[in-house]
Design an enzyme around this catalytic site. Structure first.
Site, PDB file in Angstrom:
ATOM      1  N   ASP A  43       0.846  -1.191   0.000  1.00  0.00           N
ATOM      2  CA  ASP A  43       0.000   0.000   0.000  1.00  0.00           C
ATOM      3  C   ASP A  43       0.885   1.245   0.000  1.00  0.00           C
ATOM      4  O   ASP A  43       1.884   1.317   0.740  1.00  0.00           O
ATOM      5  CB  ASP A  43      -0.903   0.004   1.235  1.00  0.00           C
ATOM      6  CG  ASP A  43      -1.893   1.158   1.214  1.00  0.00           C
ATOM      7  OD1 ASP A  43      -2.929   1.030   0.539  1.00  0.00           O
ATOM      8  OD2 ASP A  43      -1.614   2.180   1.880  1.00  0.00           O
ATOM      9  N   ASP A  92      -1.936   9.914 -10.504  1.00  0.00           N
ATOM     10  CA  ASP A  92      -1.878   8.831 -11.486  1.00  0.00           C
ATOM     11  C   ASP A  92      -0.439   8.561 -11.929  1.00  0.00           C
ATOM     12  O   ASP A  92      -0.025   7.411 -12.106  1.00  0.00           O
ATOM     13  CB  ASP A  92      -2.733   9.176 -12.708  1.00  0.00           C
ATOM     14  CG  ASP A  92      -4.224   9.096 -12.417  1.00  0.00           C
ATOM     15  OD1 ASP A  92      -4.591   8.579 -11.337  1.00  0.00           O
ATOM     16  OD2 ASP A  92      -5.017   9.565 -13.263  1.00  0.00           O
ATOM     17  N   GLU A 145      -4.636   2.331  -4.436  1.00  0.00           N
ATOM     18  CA  GLU A 145      -3.183   2.433  -4.291  1.00  0.00           C
ATOM     19  C   GLU A 145      -2.574   1.163  -3.725  1.00  0.00           C
ATOM     20  O   GLU A 145      -1.444   1.172  -3.220  1.00  0.00           O
ATOM     21  CB  GLU A 145      -2.830   3.633  -3.397  1.00  0.00           C
ATOM     22  CG  GLU A 145      -3.266   3.514  -1.955  1.00  0.00           C
ATOM     23  CD  GLU A 145      -4.651   4.064  -1.692  1.00  0.00           C
ATOM     24  OE1 GLU A 145      -4.906   4.448  -0.544  1.00  0.00           O
ATOM     25  OE2 GLU A 145      -5.478   4.119  -2.629  1.00  0.00           O
ATOM     26  N   HIS A 187      -4.911  14.808  -8.907  1.00  0.00           N
ATOM     27  CA  HIS A 187      -5.081  13.435  -9.376  1.00  0.00           C
ATOM     28  C   HIS A 187      -4.225  13.100 -10.598  1.00  0.00           C
ATOM     29  O   HIS A 187      -3.860  11.940 -10.787  1.00  0.00           O
ATOM     30  CB  HIS A 187      -6.560  13.166  -9.682  1.00  0.00           C
ATOM     31  CG  HIS A 187      -7.400  13.081  -8.444  1.00  0.00           C
ATOM     32  ND1 HIS A 187      -7.421  11.968  -7.628  1.00  0.00           N
ATOM     33  CD2 HIS A 187      -8.228  13.986  -7.853  1.00  0.00           C
ATOM     34  CE1 HIS A 187      -8.235  12.175  -6.614  1.00  0.00           C
ATOM     35  NE2 HIS A 187      -8.734  13.402  -6.721  1.00  0.00           N
ATOM     36  N   ASN A 236      -2.622  12.883  -3.255  1.00  0.00           N
ATOM     37  CA  ASN A 236      -3.594  13.382  -4.230  1.00  0.00           C
ATOM     38  C   ASN A 236      -4.115  14.765  -3.846  1.00  0.00           C
ATOM     39  O   ASN A 236      -4.289  15.643  -4.703  1.00  0.00           O
ATOM     40  CB  ASN A 236      -4.772  12.402  -4.353  1.00  0.00           C
ATOM     41  CG  ASN A 236      -4.525  11.340  -5.413  1.00  0.00           C
ATOM     42  OD1 ASN A 236      -3.801  11.568  -6.370  1.00  0.00           O
ATOM     43  ND2 ASN A 236      -5.150  10.187  -5.250  1.00  0.00           N
TER      44      ASN A 236
END
Length: 318
Positions: free
Chosen positions: A189, A206, A233, A202, A197
């Site tokens: 994780d 990404d 994630e 975002h 974010n």
């Protein structure tokens, strides 16, 4: 069909008059083979335009077989002979050799002609050029394969997706049960990814996911290893034939390689760059073990790593 090829004539023949004109004006290539001699008694002149071989060069079934792709020859000959011996009309697709050394896809449509006593007298049929059709079919098959491959790939990161993991995990579990080899899982994780974010947006989020995925994928270096995006994630490494020590080594290597990437994360509570937390476990599954229970165990270890401060590997129960 025999009446068209040889009207009112018994035995080997060459189609006369109007029948010849009709047969030789089509793209389909007519032919006739005498069963007792296995010799061609007729083949349409269209064969030369298609394959380059003159009609006079088609003497026996050996010429037909030898002018066939080696990969198609045995199965096609065996099939046609068996069907003909049983008196069954049939079709066969194969690649035929041209005089220039290329190959053309042919469909042979074969009719078995019988004598009054029921024995086989001759084989008559038509050859059709199906090259364009085969090429179209091949394109469709390739598109289907590409679509299937895409269905197992995460569209954002390019690595395997959850569907691929869900497909391969039970396969490797069953192999481990059968062989007695250890099977390891590592759940991963990204630490404080929501905060990443929120701070960077975002689009940058990404990009971060893609960079992390690329690092993790390099750690699944053997042919049977699998790195997949598990969701959001979270990622997972499926490591067949890997003991606990080796699994921890893979996990630590992931941490080290990601640290070297030095992806800035000013809102992280675990440092100034992007880090990961990992849960790892190894099992030699027995008949009473459950794959879902084992996956849950690995997941719990991941959250132990997060609860203990993140940026670490947990491979034992608290």
């Amino acid at each position: 069909m025999n009446a068209i090829l040889c009207p009112a004539v018994s035995g080997p023949c060459d189609p006369p008059g109007v029948y010849r004109t009709l047969l030789e004006s089509t793209k389909a290539i007519p032919w006739r083979i005498d069963w007792s001699t296995m010799q061609f008694t007729y083949i349409g002149p269209q064969i030369e335009a298609l394959l380059g071989w003159s009609p006079a060069s088609w003497l026996s079934v050996n010429d037909w077989a030898e002018r066939m792709h080696p990969e198609d020859r045995q199965k096609t000959v065996d099939f046609c002979v068996a069907q003909s011996q049983q008196g069954v009309d049939h079709e066969a697709d194969y690649r035929a050799l041209t005089r220039d050394g290329d190959y053309v896809w042919i469909r042979d449509v074969v009719h078995v002609v019988r004598k009054p006593d029921g024995s086989v007298e001759a084989l008559v049929g038509f050859m059709f050029d199906i090259t364009e059709r085969k090429q179209a079919e091949d394109k469709i098959l390739q598109l289907q394969r590409d679509l299937e491959a895409l269905s197992y790939r995460d569209s954002l990161t390019g690595i395997a997706n959850r569907r691929m993991f869900d497909t391969m995990y039970p396969v490797e579990w069953a192999k481990a049960q059968a062989t007695g080899e250890p099977l390891s899982l590592v759940m991963i994780d990204i630490d404080y990814f929501k905060q990443y974010n929120d701070r960077y947006g975002h689009v940058q989020g990404d990009a971060c996911l893609r960079r992390v995925a690329a690092v993790l994928d390099t750690c699944a270096s053997r042919s049977r290893d699998l790195c997949a995006r598990f969701g959001g994630e979270e990622f997972v490494l499926l490591l067949p034939a890997t003991d606990a020590e080796a699994a921890r080594g893979v996990a630590e290597r992931c941490r080290k390689l990601l640290r070297n990437e030095a992806i800035t994360h000013a809102s992280s509570g675990a440092g100034r760059t992007v880090t990961i937390s990992m849960g790892a476990a190894t099992i030699v599954p027995g008949s009473h073990d459950d794959a879902a229970v084992f996956l849950d165990r690995v997941d719990r270890r991941l959250y132990q790593a997060k609860s203990a401060g993140r940026d670490q590997v947990c491979d034992s129960e608290a």
